[in-house]
Write a protein that holds these residues in place. Structure first.
Motif, PDB file in Angstrom:
ATOM      1  N   PRO A 128      32.192  39.835  53.928  1.00  0.00           N
ATOM      2  CA  PRO A 128      33.010  40.683  53.039  1.00  0.00           C
ATOM      3  C   PRO A 128      32.538  40.670  51.589  1.00  0.00           C
ATOM      4  N   VAL A 129      31.978  39.554  51.134  1.00  0.00           N
ATOM      5  CA  VAL A 129      31.445  39.506  49.759  1.00  0.00           C
ATOM      6  C   VAL A 129      30.280  40.487  49.618  1.00  0.00           C
ATOM      7  N   LEU A 130      29.372  40.477  50.583  1.00  0.00           N
ATOM      8  CA  LEU A 130      28.228  41.400  50.533  1.00  0.00           C
ATOM      9  C   LEU A 130      28.706  42.845  50.570  1.00  0.00           C
ATOM     10  N   ASP A 131      29.621  43.137  51.488  1.00  0.00           N
ATOM     11  CA  ASP A 131      30.090  44.521  51.631  1.00  0.00           C
ATOM     12  C   ASP A 131      30.732  45.015  50.331  1.00  0.00           C
ATOM     13  N   THR A 132      31.555  44.171  49.737  1.00  0.00           N
ATOM     14  CA  THR A 132      32.230  44.566  48.493  1.00  0.00           C
ATOM     15  C   THR A 132      31.221  44.732  47.362  1.00  0.00           C
ATOM     16  N   PHE A 133      30.298  43.796  47.274  1.00  0.00           N
ATOM     17  CA  PHE A 133      29.286  43.869  46.216  1.00  0.00           C
ATOM     18  C   PHE A 133      28.430  45.125  46.360  1.00  0.00           C
ATOM     19  N   LYS A 168      31.245  54.438  36.838  1.00  0.00           N
ATOM     20  CA  LYS A 168      30.266  53.740  35.997  1.00  0.00           C
ATOM     21  C   LYS A 168      30.799  52.418  35.451  1.00  0.00           C
ATOM     22  N   THR A 169      32.071  52.369  35.123  1.00  0.00           N
ATOM     23  CA  THR A 169      32.629  51.186  34.462  1.00  0.00           C
ATOM     24  C   THR A 169      33.682  50.482  35.305  1.00  0.00           C
ATOM     25  N   ALA A 170      34.642  51.260  35.806  1.00  0.00           N
ATOM     26  CA  ALA A 170      35.848  50.637  36.364  1.00  0.00           C
ATOM     27  C   ALA A 170      35.598  49.994  37.729  1.00  0.00           C
ATOM     28  N   VAL A 171      34.732  50.610  38.527  1.00  0.00           N
ATOM     29  CA  VAL A 171      34.435  50.071  39.857  1.00  0.00           C
ATOM     30  C   VAL A 171      33.924  48.629  39.768  1.00  0.00           C
ATOM     31  N   LEU A 172      33.159  48.335  38.735  1.00  0.00           N
ATOM     32  CA  LEU A 172      32.595  46.989  38.608  1.00  0.00           C
ATOM     33  C   LEU A 172      33.683  45.971  38.231  1.00  0.00           C
ATOM     34  N   LEU A 173      34.658  46.403  37.415  1.00  0.00           N
ATOM     35  CA  LEU A 173      35.769  45.491  37.102  1.00  0.00           C
ATOM     36  C   LEU A 173      36.636  45.284  38.351  1.00  0.00           C
ATOM     37  N   GLY A 174      36.885  46.374  39.063  1.00  0.00           N
ATOM     38  CA  GLY A 174      37.628  46.256  40.317  1.00  0.00           C
ATOM     39  C   GLY A 174      36.888  45.371  41.309  1.00  0.00           C
ATOM     40  N   GLY A 175      35.583  45.598  41.428  1.00  0.00           N
ATOM     41  CA  GLY A 175      34.757  44.809  42.345  1.00  0.00           C
ATOM     42  C   GLY A 175      34.754  43.332  41.969  1.00  0.00           C
ATOM     43  N   ALA A 176      34.669  43.051  40.669  1.00  0.00           N
ATOM     44  CA  ALA A 176      34.671  41.658  40.202  1.00  0.00           C
ATOM     45  C   ALA A 176      35.975  40.971  40.636  1.00  0.00           C
ATOM     46  N   MET A 177      37.084  41.673  40.437  1.00  0.00           N
ATOM     47  CA  MET A 177      38.396  41.141  40.818  1.00  0.00           C
ATOM     48  C   MET A 177      38.476  40.900  42.326  1.00  0.00           C
ATOM     49  N   LYS A 178      38.045  41.893  43.077  1.00  0.00           N
ATOM     50  CA  LYS A 178      38.153  41.794  44.538  1.00  0.00           C
ATOM     51  C   LYS A 178      37.256  40.670  45.072  1.00  0.00           C
ATOM     52  N   SER A 187      44.516  37.333  50.878  1.00  0.00           N
ATOM     53  CA  SER A 187      44.686  38.258  52.007  1.00  0.00           C
ATOM     54  C   SER A 187      44.027  39.582  51.639  1.00  0.00           C
ATOM     55  N   ASN A 188      43.768  40.427  52.641  1.00  0.00           N
ATOM     56  CA  ASN A 188      43.182  41.746  52.370  1.00  0.00           C
ATOM     57  C   ASN A 188      44.052  42.551  51.414  1.00  0.00           C
ATOM     58  N   GLU A 189      45.380  42.456  51.596  1.00  0.00           N
ATOM     59  CA  GLU A 189      46.296  43.224  50.739  1.00  0.00           C
ATOM     60  C   GLU A 189      46.160  42.777  49.284  1.00  0.00           C
ATOM     61  N   ASN A 190      46.177  41.471  49.080  1.00  0.00           N
ATOM     62  CA  ASN A 190      46.044  40.977  47.707  1.00  0.00           C
ATOM     63  C   ASN A 190      44.693  41.325  47.095  1.00  0.00           C
ATOM     64  N   ALA A 191      43.626  41.215  47.905  1.00  0.00           N
ATOM     65  CA  ALA A 191      42.295  41.555  47.390  1.00  0.00           C
ATOM     66  C   ALA A 191      42.252  43.024  46.976  1.00  0.00           C
ATOM     67  N   GLU A 192      42.890  43.865  47.785  1.00  0.00           N
ATOM     68  CA  GLU A 192      42.902  45.305  47.478  1.00  0.00           C
ATOM     69  C   GLU A 192      43.726  45.592  46.221  1.00  0.00           C
ATOM     70  N   LEU A 193      44.860  44.895  46.087  1.00  0.00           N
ATOM     71  CA  LEU A 193      45.682  45.072  44.880  1.00  0.00           C
ATOM     72  C   LEU A 193      44.905  44.631  43.632  1.00  0.00           C
ATOM     73  N   LEU A 194      44.148  43.570  43.758  1.00  0.00           N
ATOM     74  CA  LEU A 194      43.359  43.127  42.605  1.00  0.00           C
ATOM     75  C   LEU A 194      42.252  44.113  42.297  1.00  0.00           C
ATOM     76  N   TYR A 195      41.704  44.724  43.341  1.00  0.00           N
ATOM     77  CA  TYR A 195      40.736  45.801  43.085  1.00  0.00           C
ATOM     78  C   TYR A 195      41.402  46.914  42.273  1.00  0.00           C
ATOM     79  N   GLN A 196      42.585  47.331  42.713  1.00  0.00           N
ATOM     80  CA  GLN A 196      43.318  48.391  42.006  1.00  0.00           C
ATOM     81  C   GLN A 196      43.599  47.994  40.560  1.00  0.00           C
ATOM     82  N   PHE A 197      44.009  46.746  40.394  1.00  0.00           N
ATOM     83  CA  PHE A 197      44.268  46.244  39.047  1.00  0.00           C
ATOM     84  C   PHE A 197      43.003  46.398  38.182  1.00  0.00           C
ATOM     85  N   GLY A 198      41.893  45.898  38.691  1.00  0.00           N
ATOM     86  CA  GLY A 198      40.641  45.915  37.915  1.00  0.00           C
ATOM     87  C   GLY A 198      40.144  47.324  37.635  1.00  0.00           C
TER      88      GLY A 198
END
Lengths: 320, 320
Positions: A128-133, A168-178, A187-198
């Protein structure tokens, strides 16, 4: 738990300890140079903050934090070539110092270095780390492509602009959080919420950047106010003014032969006339609200979220 | 088991089925373009050949084969920018067709695409696959850096040249073999032997390239014989001639104002005089011997090695 300010020295120390091969020196010196030009380290801080929501062992995510920071700096090296930028954080850019070819290649090897850091995570989260990155990295490249294409176009809409800064900018902050969340065992839900936050925070951050370029206190901004105006950059403010102002008022937005200060004054007056700053601020606050909403939804004890609220506040109040 | 010729359509089909995002079109069109310019697909063939030594399910390694081919094509896109090359396989290079900035960025996203292919391998081999791939990719970048630096230097030794082609070319063939072996379930010893086989074959392949540039049959070579001579390229033959010939004979090797055909004739005569072709062939055969030695050491039934011997033979006998 660490505050963002307390995480910073952890990251700086880890960066200072990265060992690159000695040879070929011209391949690796630019990497050390750009990685040590400073910067706020906001992305790796976000990785560690997200991890610490779910585990007390923040160092579990240090390799992912280094991967994200190395990847971010790689994009700076290549973007600066494409933008023909002479300076980065007040210093010579890599391609100015070592030449374009060397900068392309050092950037390439930074991408490999990112992947090397990444591959050190625990095998249980490696996939999952590779896929998200990879998804994140791809988004950032797409955003840069859109940004380049927008320079050649005269019909960019606000919606397209938001989509571009999202990539260009926000996806990387979301990705960093996730990524931080995944490594921390979320959990997947929390990881996704943190992506949304970032991601929402990232869009707000970029809109704030657009506002500061015009309305920052010159004594605190650290660079010349109005830089985007002089460069005819298609920021939110620029596009909104094009949308709202009468056609006979917008020549200053795209002029290339005006005195710099005249142009800045005239464009700022136009922005003021149409309350562009207020519209941009409202838009920015809408994204911050979405970020806060994701934060509220997160299944984590409220006191653990305190640092995140501080981060949102810092972005809201920053002056540079 | 499949012969190399039988593996080719499997690879071509898999390449034709890769789906890239539709937007931004200018980011992904160059990738489709370069991936479909043809080429011998020797690297992905080698991946599958190595896998098939250890398992009958050759498709287990198809994602790794695609990762290696995508990575190889990424290096072509970026190398062509650095070399300012107008043509690749007789067609316009990516940067000629889409511009340098677009080519840098499409190349970057190809690196991400490689990693996406790679991440699809079975989790049981994911970590060693990543480690081998990253080490390989880093070696290739280092080789390209050395190659660029050699252009500016007048004191390149034969040993340095061999080290450069090892990194720039041979490491990727070794890496392809080793990756295929890992996915096929080979022991560490066998995977390492296959790396040795690929790397030595790669050095031999490049030395053969150097020889063919001067001594190929013009009717069969497919491009102009003597291209390296005209470009003053520091090949094995060039460096060996500089080493052996008298100083007053070597001006033609580095001249820039001579008629092309005169220069080719004069340099070829110098090579003949010092038996450079024979020396290069001996060197090439030494590396082929090392490749064969690694192949002999491999703990695999001899009949499974038949395709590998065919590959060595093909390289030895190729005319273009």
């Amino acid at each position: 738990m660490h505050t963002p300010a307390e995480l910073l020295p952890i990251i700086e120390e880890a960066i200072s300890k990265i060992e690159y091969p000695k040879h070929p020196a011209n391949l690796y010196e630019p990497i050390k140079y750009i990685m040590n030009l400073g910067g706020k380290r906001i992305r790796p801080v976000m990785v560690l903050m997200a991890t610490e929501l779910f585990t007390d062992n923040v160092l579990k995510a240090i390799d992912v934090a280094l991967a994200i920071e190395t990847f971010h700096n790689f994009t700076l090296v290549h973007d600066d070539i494409m933008d023909n930028a002479p300076l980065r954080r007040g210093k010579q850019t890599v391609h100015e110092k070592w030449g374009n070819n060397n900068a392309i290649l050092s950037g390439d090897v930074m991408m490999v270095e990112s992947n090397k850091h990444l591959s050190k995570v625990d095998i249980s989260v490696l996939k999952p780390v590779l896929d998200t990155f990879n998804q994140t990295a791809q988004g950032v490249c797409e955003g840069q492509q859109l940004d380049m294409e927008f320079e050649q176009r005269n019909d960019v809409s606000i919606a397209e602009y938001i989509e571009m800064i999202r990539q260009k900018t926000a996806v990387l902050l979301g990705g960093a959080m996730k990524l931080g969340a995944i490594v921390g065992g979320a959990s997947n839900e929390n990881a996704e919420l943190l992506y949304q936050f970032g991601e929402n925070l990232g869009i707000a951050f970029q809109l704030q950047d657009d506002i500061l370029d015009v309305y920052a206190d010159p004594d605190k901004f650290g660079k010349k106010v109005g830089g985007d105006i002089v460069a005819n950059k298609k920021t939110f403010l620029h596009l909104k003014a094009l949308e709202l102002a009468h056609q006979n008022e917008t020549a200053c937005l795209t002029s290339t032969d005006q005195d710099e200060n005249d142009k800045i004054n005239q464009v700022t007056a136009l922005y003021d006339q149409y309350q562009i700053k207020e519209l941009a601020t409202t838009q920015m606050e809408a994204y911050l609200n979405q970020a806060n909403h994701a934060l509220n939804e997160l299944s984590v004890a409220d006191k653990r979220k305190q640092n995140f609220r501080m981060l949102v506040q810092q972005i809201l109040e920053r002056e540079s």
